[in-house]
Enzyme design. Structure first.
Site, PDB file in Angstrom:
ATOM      1  N   ASP A  12      -4.593  -0.187   4.638  1.00  0.00           N
ATOM      2  CA  ASP A  12      -5.817  -0.476   5.348  1.00  0.00           C
ATOM      3  C   ASP A  12      -6.405  -1.757   4.779  1.00  0.00           C
ATOM      4  O   ASP A  12      -6.350  -2.129   3.524  1.00  0.00           O
ATOM      5  CB  ASP A  12      -6.880   0.435   5.416  1.00  0.00           C
ATOM      6  CG  ASP A  12      -7.592   0.221   6.781  1.00  0.00           C
ATOM      7  OD1 ASP A  12      -7.261  -0.501   7.625  1.00  0.00           O
ATOM      8  OD2 ASP A  12      -8.763   1.105   6.828  1.00  0.00           O
ATOM      9  N   HIS A  29      -1.833  -9.239   8.686  1.00  0.00           N
ATOM     10  CA  HIS A  29      -0.654  -8.280   8.655  1.00  0.00           C
ATOM     11  C   HIS A  29       0.490  -8.838   7.757  1.00  0.00           C
ATOM     12  O   HIS A  29       1.244  -8.309   7.289  1.00  0.00           O
ATOM     13  CB  HIS A  29      -0.013  -7.723  10.060  1.00  0.00           C
ATOM     14  CG  HIS A  29      -1.286  -7.221  10.798  1.00  0.00           C
ATOM     15  ND1 HIS A  29      -2.008  -5.925  10.267  1.00  0.00           N
ATOM     16  CD2 HIS A  29      -1.618  -7.140  12.142  1.00  0.00           C
ATOM     17  CE1 HIS A  29      -2.687  -5.560  11.022  1.00  0.00           C
ATOM     18  NE2 HIS A  29      -2.837  -6.178  12.278  1.00  0.00           N
ATOM     19  N   LEU A 123      15.062   5.358  -4.393  1.00  0.00           N
ATOM     20  CA  LEU A 123      14.062   5.527  -4.004  1.00  0.00           C
ATOM     21  C   LEU A 123      13.948   5.613  -2.637  1.00  0.00           C
ATOM     22  O   LEU A 123      14.720   5.283  -1.856  1.00  0.00           O
ATOM     23  CB  LEU A 123      13.232   4.100  -4.085  1.00  0.00           C
ATOM     24  CG  LEU A 123      11.624   4.121  -3.313  1.00  0.00           C
ATOM     25  CD1 LEU A 123      10.641   4.936  -3.891  1.00  0.00           C
ATOM     26  CD2 LEU A 123      11.119   2.692  -3.263  1.00  0.00           C
TER      27      LEU A 123
HETATM   28  C1  FPP Z   1      -4.218  -1.740   8.731  1.00  0.00           C
HETATM   29  O1  FPP Z   1      -5.002  -2.632   8.797  1.00  0.00           O
HETATM   30  C2  FPP Z   1      -2.596  -2.148   8.840  1.00  0.00           C
HETATM   31  C3  FPP Z   1      -2.048  -1.962   9.922  1.00  0.00           C
HETATM   32  C4  FPP Z   1      -2.306  -1.219  11.185  1.00  0.00           C
HETATM   33  C5  FPP Z   1      -0.477  -2.512  10.080  1.00  0.00           C
HETATM   34  C6  FPP Z   1       0.334  -2.262   8.748  1.00  0.00           C
HETATM   35  C7  FPP Z   1       1.370  -3.176   8.686  1.00  0.00           C
HETATM   36  C8  FPP Z   1       1.684  -4.077   7.707  1.00  0.00           C
HETATM   37  C9  FPP Z   1       1.140  -3.713   6.294  1.00  0.00           C
HETATM   38  C10 FPP Z   1       2.743  -4.971   7.998  1.00  0.00           C
HETATM   39  C11 FPP Z   1       4.101  -4.816   7.496  1.00  0.00           C
HETATM   40  C12 FPP Z   1       4.542  -3.535   7.370  1.00  0.00           C
HETATM   41  C13 FPP Z   1       5.887  -3.164   7.159  1.00  0.00           C
HETATM   42  C14 FPP Z   1       6.216  -1.490   6.727  1.00  0.00           C
HETATM   43  C15 FPP Z   1       6.787  -4.037   7.239  1.00  0.00           C
HETATM   44  P1  FPP Z   1      -5.971  -3.081  10.003  1.00  0.00           P
HETATM   45  O2  FPP Z   1      -5.602  -3.866  10.787  1.00  0.00           O
HETATM   46  O3  FPP Z   1      -6.600  -1.806  10.257  1.00  0.00           O
HETATM   47  O4  FPP Z   1      -7.363  -3.625   9.092  1.00  0.00           O
HETATM   48  P2  FPP Z   1      -8.777  -3.682   9.223  1.00  0.00           P
HETATM   49  O5  FPP Z   1      -9.115  -2.307   8.931  1.00  0.00           O
HETATM   50  O6  FPP Z   1      -9.331  -4.630   8.237  1.00  0.00           O
HETATM   51  O7  FPP Z   1      -9.058  -4.097  10.545  1.00  0.00           O
END
Ligand code: FPP
Length: 245
Positions: A12, A29, A123
Protein backbone atom coordinates in the site's frame (compact mmCIF):
# COMPACT_ATOMS: atom_id res chain seq x y z
CA UNK A 1 17.07 -17.01 13.28
CA UNK A 2 13.45 -18.08 12.82
CA UNK A 3 12.61 -17.22 9.19
CA UNK A 4 8.97 -17.19 8.01
CA UNK A 5 8.18 -19.87 5.45
CA UNK A 6 5.34 -17.85 3.94
CA UNK A 7 5.19 -14.06 3.73
CA UNK A 8 1.96 -12.26 2.76
CA UNK A 9 2.10 -8.60 1.77
CA UNK A 10 -0.30 -5.71 1.19
CA UNK A 11 1.63 -3.28 -1.01
CA UNK A 12 0.00 0.00 0.00
CA UNK A 13 1.00 3.62 -0.55
CA UNK A 14 1.74 3.84 -4.28
CA UNK A 15 -0.84 6.57 -4.82
CA UNK A 16 0.33 8.70 -1.89
CA UNK A 17 3.97 8.30 -2.94
CA UNK A 18 3.10 9.79 -6.34
CA UNK A 19 0.78 12.47 -4.95
CA UNK A 20 3.53 13.70 -2.61
CA UNK A 21 5.67 14.22 -5.70
CA UNK A 22 2.77 15.89 -7.55
CA UNK A 23 2.83 13.08 -10.10
CA UNK A 24 -0.06 10.97 -11.44
CA UNK A 25 -0.91 7.93 -9.31
CA UNK A 26 0.22 5.51 -12.01
CA UNK A 27 3.79 6.74 -11.55
CA UNK A 28 3.46 5.44 -8.00
CA UNK A 29 2.28 2.06 -9.26
CA UNK A 30 5.24 1.93 -11.64
CA UNK A 31 7.60 2.61 -8.75
CA UNK A 32 5.63 -0.04 -6.86
CA UNK A 33 6.47 -2.60 -9.53
CA UNK A 34 10.19 -1.98 -8.84
CA UNK A 35 9.57 -2.59 -5.13
CA UNK A 36 8.01 -5.95 -6.03
CA UNK A 37 11.41 -6.99 -7.41
CA UNK A 38 13.13 -5.91 -4.19
CA UNK A 39 10.68 -8.02 -2.20
CA UNK A 40 11.17 -11.09 -4.42
CA UNK A 41 14.98 -10.73 -4.25
CA UNK A 42 14.75 -10.53 -0.47
CA UNK A 43 12.68 -13.72 -0.25
CA UNK A 44 15.10 -15.59 -2.51
CA UNK A 45 18.10 -14.41 -0.49
CA UNK A 46 16.52 -15.38 2.84
CA UNK A 47 15.15 -18.77 1.81
CA UNK A 48 11.50 -17.76 2.26
CA UNK A 49 9.47 -20.45 0.46
CA UNK A 50 6.29 -18.56 -0.39
CA UNK A 51 5.45 -14.93 -1.08
CA UNK A 52 1.85 -13.81 -1.62
CA UNK A 53 1.30 -10.28 -2.87
CA UNK A 54 -2.02 -8.42 -2.88
CA UNK A 55 -1.79 -6.69 -6.28
CA UNK A 56 -5.45 -5.88 -6.90
CA UNK A 57 -8.46 -6.45 -4.67
CA UNK A 58 -11.98 -7.24 -5.83
CA UNK A 59 -12.88 -3.76 -4.51
CA UNK A 60 -10.14 -2.06 -6.60
CA UNK A 61 -12.37 -2.41 -9.70
CA UNK A 62 -14.23 0.60 -8.31
CA UNK A 63 -11.24 2.92 -8.90
CA UNK A 64 -11.31 5.53 -11.71
CA UNK A 65 -11.27 3.91 -15.14
CA UNK A 66 -7.99 5.50 -16.23
CA UNK A 67 -6.17 4.18 -13.13
CA UNK A 68 -7.52 0.67 -13.73
CA UNK A 69 -6.54 0.81 -17.41
CA UNK A 70 -3.02 1.96 -16.53
CA UNK A 71 -2.69 -0.73 -13.85
CA UNK A 72 -3.73 -3.44 -16.32
CA UNK A 73 -1.11 -2.22 -18.77
CA UNK A 74 1.45 -2.28 -15.98
CA UNK A 75 0.55 -5.86 -14.97
CA UNK A 76 0.81 -6.93 -18.61
CA UNK A 77 4.20 -5.27 -19.10
CA UNK A 78 5.51 -6.64 -15.80
CA UNK A 79 4.51 -10.17 -16.86
CA UNK A 80 6.16 -9.72 -20.27
CA UNK A 81 9.32 -8.34 -18.72
CA UNK A 82 9.81 -10.46 -15.61
CA UNK A 83 8.50 -13.99 -16.16
CA UNK A 84 11.56 -15.42 -18.00
CA UNK A 85 13.91 -14.05 -15.36
CA UNK A 86 11.73 -15.35 -12.52
CA UNK A 87 11.65 -18.75 -14.23
CA UNK A 88 15.46 -18.71 -14.50
CA UNK A 89 15.57 -18.07 -10.76
CA UNK A 90 13.29 -21.06 -10.14
CA UNK A 91 10.27 -19.04 -9.02
CA UNK A 92 6.84 -20.64 -9.44
CA UNK A 93 4.25 -18.00 -10.32
CA UNK A 94 0.56 -18.38 -9.57
CA UNK A 95 -2.50 -16.16 -9.47
CA UNK A 96 -5.46 -16.27 -7.11
CA UNK A 97 -8.69 -14.31 -7.50
CA UNK A 98 -11.43 -13.91 -10.06
CA UNK A 99 -9.54 -13.91 -13.33
CA UNK A 100 -12.76 -13.84 -15.37
CA UNK A 101 -12.78 -10.09 -14.82
CA UNK A 102 -9.47 -9.57 -16.64
CA UNK A 103 -9.14 -9.26 -20.42
CA UNK A 104 -8.49 -12.37 -22.51
CA UNK A 105 -4.99 -11.10 -23.16
CA UNK A 106 -4.08 -10.74 -19.49
CA UNK A 107 -5.72 -14.07 -18.62
CA UNK A 108 -3.69 -15.81 -21.33
CA UNK A 109 -0.51 -14.21 -19.95
CA UNK A 110 -1.36 -15.37 -16.44
CA UNK A 111 -1.91 -18.94 -17.62
CA UNK A 112 1.29 -19.01 -19.66
CA UNK A 113 3.32 -17.68 -16.69
CA UNK A 114 1.83 -20.40 -14.48
CA UNK A 115 2.49 -23.12 -17.05
CA UNK A 116 6.05 -22.01 -17.76
CA UNK A 117 7.02 -21.91 -14.08
CA UNK A 118 4.89 -24.68 -12.58
CA UNK A 119 7.75 -27.08 -11.83
CA UNK A 120 9.89 -24.51 -10.01
CA UNK A 121 10.23 -24.94 -6.28
CA UNK A 122 12.62 -22.33 -4.90
CA UNK A 123 9.93 -19.71 -4.22
CA UNK A 124 6.17 -19.84 -4.83
CA UNK A 125 5.10 -16.33 -5.81
CA UNK A 126 1.33 -15.91 -5.66
CA UNK A 127 -0.19 -12.76 -7.06
CA UNK A 128 -3.63 -12.04 -5.63
CA UNK A 129 -5.45 -10.21 -8.42
CA UNK A 130 -9.16 -9.40 -8.24
CA UNK A 131 -8.98 -11.33 -4.99
CA UNK A 132 -11.15 -10.96 -1.90
CA UNK A 133 -10.90 -13.02 1.29
CA UNK A 134 -14.67 -13.17 1.78
CA UNK A 135 -15.17 -14.29 -1.82
CA UNK A 136 -12.56 -17.02 -1.23
CA UNK A 137 -14.67 -18.26 1.71
CA UNK A 138 -17.86 -18.04 -0.38
CA UNK A 139 -16.34 -20.14 -3.18
CA UNK A 140 -15.12 -22.80 -0.73
CA UNK A 141 -18.57 -22.90 0.87
CA UNK A 142 -20.23 -23.24 -2.52
CA UNK A 143 -17.88 -26.08 -3.49
CA UNK A 144 -18.75 -27.93 -0.28
CA UNK A 145 -22.48 -27.38 -0.83
CA UNK A 146 -22.22 -28.76 -4.36
CA UNK A 147 -20.40 -31.85 -3.10
CA UNK A 148 -23.06 -32.42 -0.44
CA UNK A 149 -25.85 -31.91 -3.02
CA UNK A 150 -24.17 -34.44 -5.32
CA UNK A 151 -23.95 -36.95 -2.46
CA UNK A 152 -20.16 -37.06 -2.47
CA UNK A 153 -19.83 -35.49 1.01
CA UNK A 154 -21.80 -35.76 4.25
CA UNK A 155 -22.46 -32.50 6.17
CA UNK A 156 -20.73 -33.94 9.25
CA UNK A 157 -17.57 -34.40 7.19
CA UNK A 158 -17.27 -30.62 6.90
CA UNK A 159 -14.56 -29.61 9.33
CA UNK A 160 -11.75 -27.02 9.27
CA UNK A 161 -9.56 -29.26 7.13
CA UNK A 162 -12.37 -29.71 4.58
CA UNK A 163 -12.91 -25.95 4.30
CA UNK A 164 -9.18 -25.27 4.20
CA UNK A 165 -8.69 -27.74 1.35
CA UNK A 166 -11.10 -25.71 -0.79
CA UNK A 167 -9.56 -22.31 -0.09
CA UNK A 168 -6.88 -20.54 -2.14
CA UNK A 169 -3.29 -21.44 -1.14
CA UNK A 170 -4.40 -24.71 0.50
CA UNK A 171 -1.24 -26.42 -0.74
CA UNK A 172 1.06 -23.95 1.04
CA UNK A 173 1.85 -23.48 4.71
CA UNK A 174 -0.43 -20.69 6.02
CA UNK A 175 1.27 -17.26 6.09
CA UNK A 176 3.64 -16.89 9.04
CA UNK A 177 4.13 -13.16 8.61
CA UNK A 178 1.95 -10.45 7.09
CA UNK A 179 3.43 -7.09 6.16
CA UNK A 180 1.43 -4.02 5.22
CA UNK A 181 3.19 -0.87 4.07
CA UNK A 182 1.63 2.59 3.89
CA UNK A 183 0.69 3.15 7.53
CA UNK A 184 -2.82 1.65 7.70
CA UNK A 185 -3.46 -1.11 10.23
CA UNK A 186 -5.99 -3.21 8.34
CA UNK A 187 -6.26 -6.58 6.60
CA UNK A 188 -8.59 -5.16 3.91
CA UNK A 189 -10.28 -8.43 2.92
CA UNK A 190 -6.97 -10.18 2.15
CA UNK A 191 -6.43 -13.81 3.27
CA UNK A 192 -9.07 -13.85 6.03
CA UNK A 193 -9.18 -17.61 6.57
CA UNK A 194 -5.50 -18.27 5.96
CA UNK A 195 -4.24 -15.55 8.34
CA UNK A 196 -5.98 -16.78 11.52
CA UNK A 197 -2.61 -17.19 13.30
CA UNK A 198 -0.38 -15.03 11.13
CA UNK A 199 1.90 -12.49 12.83
CA UNK A 200 1.02 -8.97 11.67
CA UNK A 201 3.60 -6.25 10.99
CA UNK A 202 2.85 -2.72 9.81
CA UNK A 203 5.11 0.05 8.61
CA UNK A 204 4.63 3.70 7.65
CA UNK A 205 7.01 3.13 4.72
CA UNK A 206 5.15 3.61 1.43
CA UNK A 207 5.41 0.60 -0.89
CA UNK A 208 7.59 2.32 -3.54
CA UNK A 209 10.10 3.18 -0.79
CA UNK A 210 10.45 -0.44 0.29
CA UNK A 211 14.03 -1.59 0.81
CA UNK A 212 15.80 -4.64 2.20
CA UNK A 213 16.43 -2.83 5.52
CA UNK A 214 12.67 -2.45 6.11
CA UNK A 215 12.06 -6.11 5.30
CA UNK A 216 14.91 -7.08 7.62
CA UNK A 217 13.25 -5.11 10.45
CA UNK A 218 10.06 -7.08 9.87
CA UNK A 219 11.97 -10.37 9.99
CA UNK A 220 13.85 -9.35 13.15
CA UNK A 221 10.56 -8.47 14.83
CA UNK A 222 9.02 -11.76 13.69
CA UNK A 223 11.96 -13.74 15.07
CA UNK A 224 11.34 -12.23 18.55
CA UNK A 225 7.70 -13.25 18.71
CA UNK A 226 6.36 -16.30 20.47
CA UNK A 227 3.66 -17.95 18.37
CA UNK A 228 1.31 -19.80 20.69
CA UNK A 229 -1.60 -20.79 18.42
CA UNK A 230 -3.98 -20.52 21.39
CA UNK A 231 -1.78 -22.65 23.68
CA UNK A 232 0.39 -21.59 26.64
CA UNK A 233 4.06 -20.70 26.35
CA UNK A 234 4.98 -23.84 28.35
CA UNK A 235 2.98 -26.08 26.01
CA UNK A 236 4.64 -24.53 22.99
CA UNK A 237 8.08 -25.12 24.51
CA UNK A 238 7.22 -28.81 25.00
CA UNK A 239 5.65 -29.25 21.56
CA UNK A 240 7.34 -26.86 19.17
CA UNK A 241 5.37 -27.37 15.94
CA UNK A 242 1.62 -27.10 16.61
CA UNK A 243 0.50 -24.55 14.04
CA UNK A 244 1.51 -25.76 10.66
CA UNK A 245 -2.01 -26.26 9.22
C1 FPP B 1 -2.00 0.06 -3.42
O1 FPP B 1 -1.56 1.40 -3.39
C2 FPP B 1 -1.48 -0.62 -4.60
C3 FPP B 1 -2.22 -1.14 -5.61
C4 FPP B 1 -3.71 -1.11 -5.65
C5 FPP B 1 -1.59 -1.76 -6.79
C6 FPP B 1 -0.39 -2.59 -6.51
C7 FPP B 1 0.36 -2.73 -7.75
C8 FPP B 1 1.70 -2.72 -7.84
C9 FPP B 1 2.61 -2.69 -6.69
C10 FPP B 1 2.28 -2.69 -9.22
C11 FPP B 1 2.87 -3.90 -9.77
C12 FPP B 1 2.46 -5.20 -9.20
C13 FPP B 1 2.77 -6.38 -9.78
C14 FPP B 1 2.40 -7.64 -9.10
C15 FPP B 1 3.49 -6.45 -11.08
P1 FPP B 1 -2.64 2.55 -3.42
O2 FPP B 1 -2.85 2.98 -4.82
O3 FPP B 1 -3.87 2.10 -2.69
O4 FPP B 1 -1.91 3.68 -2.61
P2 FPP B 1 -2.57 4.82 -1.72
O5 FPP B 1 -3.20 4.13 -0.53
O6 FPP B 1 -1.41 5.67 -1.34
O7 FPP B 1 -3.56 5.53 -2.59
Amino acid sequence: MNIPRHLAVIMDGNGRWAERRKRPRIIGHRAGARAVNICIDFCLEHGIEALTLFAFSSENWGRPEDEIGALMKLFMNALDREVDELHRRQVRIRFIGDRERFSDKIRARMTSAETQTRDNSRLTLTIAASYGGRQDIVLATRALAEEVAAGRLQPDQIDEAAVHARMALSDLPTPDLFIRTGGDHRISNFLLWQMAYTELWFTETLWPELDAATLRRALDDYAQRERRFGLTGAQIAAQPDPGTA
